[in-house]
Write a protein that holds these residues in place. Structure first.
Motif, PDB file in Angstrom:
ATOM      1  N   GLY A  83       1.360 -13.720  34.164  1.00 40.16           N
ATOM      2  CA  GLY A  83       1.331 -14.864  33.261  1.00 40.16           C
ATOM      3  C   GLY A  83       2.721 -15.391  32.972  1.00 40.16           C
ATOM      4  O   GLY A  83       3.661 -14.620  32.777  1.00 40.16           O
ATOM      5  N   LEU A 112      -6.766  -7.992  25.694  1.00 40.28           N
ATOM      6  CA  LEU A 112      -5.702  -8.707  26.381  1.00 40.28           C
ATOM      7  C   LEU A 112      -4.860  -9.421  25.338  1.00 40.28           C
ATOM      8  O   LEU A 112      -5.360 -10.249  24.579  1.00 40.28           O
ATOM      9  CB  LEU A 112      -6.281  -9.718  27.368  1.00 40.28           C
ATOM     10  CG  LEU A 112      -5.258 -10.543  28.153  1.00 40.28           C
ATOM     11  CD1 LEU A 112      -4.389  -9.638  29.025  1.00 40.28           C
ATOM     12  CD2 LEU A 112      -5.963 -11.592  29.001  1.00 40.28           C
ATOM     13  N   ALA A 130      -6.480 -10.583  34.858  1.00 42.15           N
ATOM     14  CA  ALA A 130      -6.346  -9.640  33.745  1.00 42.15           C
ATOM     15  C   ALA A 130      -7.715  -9.193  33.239  1.00 42.15           C
ATOM     16  O   ALA A 130      -7.970  -8.000  33.052  1.00 42.15           O
ATOM     17  CB  ALA A 130      -5.547 -10.293  32.619  1.00 42.15           C
ATOM     18  N   VAL A 188      -1.945 -11.989  24.331  1.00 43.69           N
ATOM     19  CA  VAL A 188      -1.254 -13.190  24.805  1.00 43.69           C
ATOM     20  C   VAL A 188      -0.007 -13.360  23.940  1.00 43.69           C
ATOM     21  O   VAL A 188      -0.109 -13.684  22.755  1.00 43.69           O
ATOM     22  CB  VAL A 188      -2.157 -14.428  24.718  1.00 43.69           C
ATOM     23  CG1 VAL A 188      -1.422 -15.654  25.265  1.00 43.69           C
ATOM     24  CG2 VAL A 188      -3.454 -14.194  25.498  1.00 43.69           C
ATOM     25  N   TRP A 218       0.858 -21.292  27.248  1.00 46.95           N
ATOM     26  CA  TRP A 218       0.148 -20.748  28.401  1.00 46.95           C
ATOM     27  C   TRP A 218      -0.863 -21.781  28.894  1.00 46.95           C
ATOM     28  O   TRP A 218      -1.962 -21.894  28.374  1.00 46.95           O
ATOM     29  CB  TRP A 218      -0.537 -19.440  28.010  1.00 46.95           C
ATOM     30  CG  TRP A 218       0.403 -18.474  27.360  1.00 46.95           C
ATOM     31  CD1 TRP A 218       0.684 -18.362  26.023  1.00 46.95           C
ATOM     32  CD2 TRP A 218       1.242 -17.513  28.025  1.00 46.95           C
ATOM     33  NE1 TRP A 218       1.620 -17.389  25.802  1.00 46.95           N
ATOM     34  CE2 TRP A 218       1.986 -16.851  27.019  1.00 46.95           C
ATOM     35  CE3 TRP A 218       1.420 -17.142  29.353  1.00 46.95           C
ATOM     36  CZ2 TRP A 218       2.896 -15.838  27.296  1.00 46.95           C
ATOM     37  CZ3 TRP A 218       2.330 -16.133  29.647  1.00 46.95           C
ATOM     38  CH2 TRP A 218       3.048 -15.500  28.637  1.00 46.95           C
ATOM     39  N   PHE A 265      -5.245 -15.098  33.871  1.00 45.02           N
ATOM     40  CA  PHE A 265      -6.306 -14.727  32.931  1.00 45.02           C
ATOM     41  C   PHE A 265      -7.474 -14.085  33.678  1.00 45.02           C
ATOM     42  O   PHE A 265      -8.009 -13.047  33.260  1.00 45.02           O
ATOM     43  CB  PHE A 265      -6.785 -15.951  32.152  1.00 45.02           C
ATOM     44  CG  PHE A 265      -5.980 -16.259  30.922  1.00 45.02           C
ATOM     45  CD1 PHE A 265      -6.057 -15.451  29.804  1.00 45.02           C
ATOM     46  CD2 PHE A 265      -5.137 -17.360  30.883  1.00 45.02           C
ATOM     47  CE1 PHE A 265      -5.321 -15.725  28.661  1.00 45.02           C
ATOM     48  CE2 PHE A 265      -4.392 -17.643  29.751  1.00 45.02           C
ATOM     49  CZ  PHE A 265      -4.479 -16.833  28.638  1.00 45.02           C
ATOM     50  N   ASN A 312      -1.898 -20.594  34.403  1.00 50.30           N
ATOM     51  CA  ASN A 312      -2.202 -19.176  34.186  1.00 50.30           C
ATOM     52  C   ASN A 312      -3.684 -18.857  34.379  1.00 50.30           C
ATOM     53  O   ASN A 312      -4.139 -17.780  33.989  1.00 50.30           O
ATOM     54  CB  ASN A 312      -1.779 -18.771  32.776  1.00 50.30           C
ATOM     55  CG  ASN A 312      -0.272 -18.752  32.612  1.00 50.30           C
ATOM     56  OD1 ASN A 312       0.392 -17.809  33.012  1.00 50.30           O
ATOM     57  ND2 ASN A 312       0.277 -19.813  32.034  1.00 50.30           N
ATOM     58  N   LEU A 361      -9.752 -10.758  23.121  1.00 50.19           N
ATOM     59  CA  LEU A 361      -8.654 -11.652  23.502  1.00 50.19           C
ATOM     60  C   LEU A 361      -7.861 -11.913  22.229  1.00 50.19           C
ATOM     61  O   LEU A 361      -8.397 -12.467  21.271  1.00 50.19           O
ATOM     62  CB  LEU A 361      -9.188 -12.954  24.080  1.00 50.19           C
ATOM     63  CG  LEU A 361      -8.129 -13.997  24.469  1.00 50.19           C
ATOM     64  CD1 LEU A 361      -7.306 -13.497  25.651  1.00 50.19           C
ATOM     65  CD2 LEU A 361      -8.789 -15.334  24.803  1.00 50.19           C
ATOM     66  N   SER A 371      -0.963  -6.883  28.456  1.00 50.77           N
ATOM     67  CA  SER A 371      -0.439  -8.211  28.163  1.00 50.77           C
ATOM     68  C   SER A 371      -0.723  -9.146  29.336  1.00 50.77           C
ATOM     69  O   SER A 371      -0.805  -8.708  30.497  1.00 50.77           O
ATOM     70  CB  SER A 371       1.069  -8.145  27.924  1.00 50.77           C
ATOM     71  OG  SER A 371       1.639  -9.442  27.911  1.00 50.77           O
ATOM     72  N   LEU A 372      -0.836 -10.421  29.055  1.00 52.68           N
ATOM     73  CA  LEU A 372      -1.033 -11.392  30.129  1.00 52.68           C
ATOM     74  C   LEU A 372       0.126 -11.366  31.117  1.00 52.68           C
ATOM     75  O   LEU A 372      -0.065 -11.606  32.311  1.00 52.68           O
ATOM     76  CB  LEU A 372      -1.193 -12.798  29.530  1.00 52.68           C
ATOM     77  CG  LEU A 372      -1.542 -13.911  30.515  1.00 52.68           C
ATOM     78  CD1 LEU A 372      -2.882 -13.656  31.194  1.00 52.68           C
ATOM     79  CD2 LEU A 372      -1.556 -15.273  29.807  1.00 52.68           C
ATOM     80  N   THR A 373       1.310 -11.046  30.630  1.00 56.61           N
ATOM     81  CA  THR A 373       2.468 -10.996  31.540  1.00 56.61           C
ATOM     82  C   THR A 373       2.354  -9.870  32.559  1.00 56.61           C
ATOM     83  O   THR A 373       2.975  -9.927  33.622  1.00 56.61           O
ATOM     84  CB  THR A 373       3.777 -10.837  30.745  1.00 56.61           C
ATOM     85  OG1 THR A 373       3.719  -9.622  29.987  1.00 56.61           O
ATOM     86  CG2 THR A 373       4.008 -12.008  29.807  1.00 56.61           C
ATOM     87  N   THR A 390      -3.706 -23.255  31.090  1.00 49.67           N
ATOM     88  CA  THR A 390      -4.798 -22.594  31.797  1.00 49.67           C
ATOM     89  C   THR A 390      -6.022 -23.487  31.883  1.00 49.67           C
ATOM     90  O   THR A 390      -6.258 -24.332  31.014  1.00 49.67           O
ATOM     91  CB  THR A 390      -5.186 -21.268  31.107  1.00 49.67           C
ATOM     92  OG1 THR A 390      -6.245 -20.648  31.845  1.00 49.67           O
ATOM     93  CG2 THR A 390      -5.651 -21.498  29.678  1.00 49.67           C
TER      94      THR A 390
END
Length: 482
Positions: free
Chosen positions: A59, A89, A74, A91, A96, A71, A67, A109, A53-55, A98
């Motif tokens: 993120g 990945l 990741a 999201v 978010w 990104f 972010n 993605l 996960s992006l987190t 970016t």
């Protein structure tokens, strides 16, 4: 005294460390963490063995925190799994913010249905790269161009998809700069993949792109599917999907409202496109709905100097759009547009049903070859119905370089109350018609009902239609801060 002073300083350091510990503890208490399970599935050209996960990479989906680095971190981390079943990945839901980031091979993605990627308006988060070699310059300015929001080059097996998650380009900032002529470089696109093979872009909503929305270029084996695109109809150059010097591409089940062509097929500009020499060929467009009052449903060109061949468009709906199928070219373009097949086209409230002209004289520079004449040949339209049309067709070839092999069959164009008295304009063209209303121009003579089956599609499918997507299903856990 020295001993007392050292003791005093040690106490001060201890107090400071303790104070920092308390602040950290309070901050941790104010932002709690929980483990969240996400379940999702999608149809993909390939499924992945590794997920994150992006987190997991810092993120923050608050719509304010950048972010870009999350990104980049990741994707850099996940790139190690390219030879081990690939990676994806995820999201999660959130906003978010970016700037531009680049993808890797054997990678997906995936955007949650409540995930929104917000394009940064901090111009420092958009690196500048060289102009495309087949264009010789940027589209907005002679110099380079800002990297697209989601970018990649020299990749294999890439998917950008989701459960109709959203990518918002926040384009008003860029449109204003463009109109004020303040940009030194060409505006970024939302998604651009270059020199890549095996691309899938699907099940997403794209909003307010700074310029073009989806731009595969110098690439092959591409699927663009289930995409919804919205931009104000007055926004500059917000083309929907622009396959450019690409081979074996499928665009289907897309809904596009934009300020420019809904689909624009390209292959380079003037002497640069001729030299680069990469055509767009083997392109399928089907089940497309388009609204674009100032542009075309499907445009071929004007940058077509590398050639466009074997384009098949079917089951297309255009509503309040300037033109249906438009071919744009000029002296100096060179190249060709040939073997174009269109059937089952429904149009409602159009300026032109059909338009092809050889006077689109927008050039990259003054060095184009005035003897580089384009070849326009074997253009086929059949089974077309339209209503409230102002002009049936404008077909204007080039003197001493006529557009040849135009075939139109089983077409009924309902003209508007205030339609032009002369529904057809035809110069420097050659072709035929069968079962067409209103009566075409003399350069397109009616061959009678026995020719109604003319202008048909090739029977053999293109290779991209033989590719079967796999069912990918995932359950994954990630940390969510709240």
């Amino acid at each position: 005294m020295k001993l007392l002073w050292k003791t005093h300083m040690r106490l001060q350091v201890i107090k400071l460390v303790f104070a920092l510990f308390v602040v950290t503890l309070r901050t941790a208490e104010s932002r709690k963490a929980k483990i969240v399970t996400a379940s999702f599935e999608y149809n993909g050209i390939n499924c992945r063995a590794h997920s994150a996960s992006l987190t997991d990479f810092g993120g923050v989906g608050d719509g304010v925190t950048s972010n870009t680095k999350a990104f980049q971190s990741a994707i850099s981390n996940l790139s190690q799994y390219g030879s081990e079943g690939g990676s994806q990945l995820y999201v999660p839901a959130g906003k978010w913010l970016t700037g531009s980031f680049s993808l890797t091979s054997h990678f997906t993605l995936y955007l949650d249905k409540d995930a929104v990627l917000l394009a940064s308006q901090d111009i420092t988060e958009w690196p500048v790269i060289e102009p495309l070699p087949s264009y010789g310059r940027g589209r907005d300015a002679p110099a380079g161009r800002f990297t697209s929001l989601i970018f990649g080059t020299n990749l294999t097996d890439v998917i950008v998809t989701g459960e109709n998650g959203t990518i918002d380009g926040q384009g008003a900032f860029w449109w204003q700069q463009f109109h004020r002529k303040k940009l030194k470089y060409t505006r970024p696109y939302l998604i651009e993949l270059m020199f890549s093979d095996g691309i899938q872009i699907s099940n997403l909503t794209l909003l307010n792109s700074p310029s073009w929305n989806i731009h595969p270029v110098y690439s092959s084996n591409i699927i663009v599917q289930g995409i919804t695109i919205f931009a104000p109809v007055t926004s500059p150059n917000t083309d929907g999907i622009n396959p450019d010097s690409c081979t074996n591409t499928k665009i289907e089940d897309c809904y596009i409202v934009s300020g420019d062509d809904c689909v624009a097929v390209k292959s380079g500009w003037d002497e640069y496109g001729i030299k680069f020499g990469w055509p767009t060929k083997q392109l399928v467009i089907r089940r497309l709905t388009c609204i674009s009052p100032f542009s075309a449903t499907i445009a071929l060109g004007s940058e077509m100097s590398g050639g466009i061949q074997d384009v098949r468009a079917e089951d297309i709906t255009a509503i309040q759009t300037e033109s249906g199928v438009r071919i744009k070219t000029a002296v100096g373009r060179g190249g060709y547009v040939k073997d174009i097949y269109v059937k089952r086209f429904n149009m409602h409230t159009m300026k032109w049903a059909f338009k092809m002209t050889g006077d689109y004289n927008s050039h990259a520079d003054t060095h184009f070859d005035p003897n580089a004449l384009p070849e326009i040949a074997n253009i086929n339209y059949r089974d077309v119905v339209a209503e409230n049309v102002t002009i049936a067709a404008k077909f204007e070839g080039i003197s001493n370089d006529p557009f040849k092999g135009i075939c139109i069959a089983n077409v009924t164009l309902g003209m508007a109350v205030k339609a032009k008295k002369r529904p057809w304009t035809c110069t420097d063209i050659e072709g035929m018609t069968s079962g067409v209303t209103p009566t075409p121009c003399d350069l397109l003579p009616d061959q009678g009902p026995e020719k109604i089956a003319a202008c048909d599609f090739p029977e053999e499918s293109l290779p991209i239609d033989k590719l079967e997507l796999k069912k990918c299903s995932y359950n994954m856990k990630y940390v969510e801060m709240f």
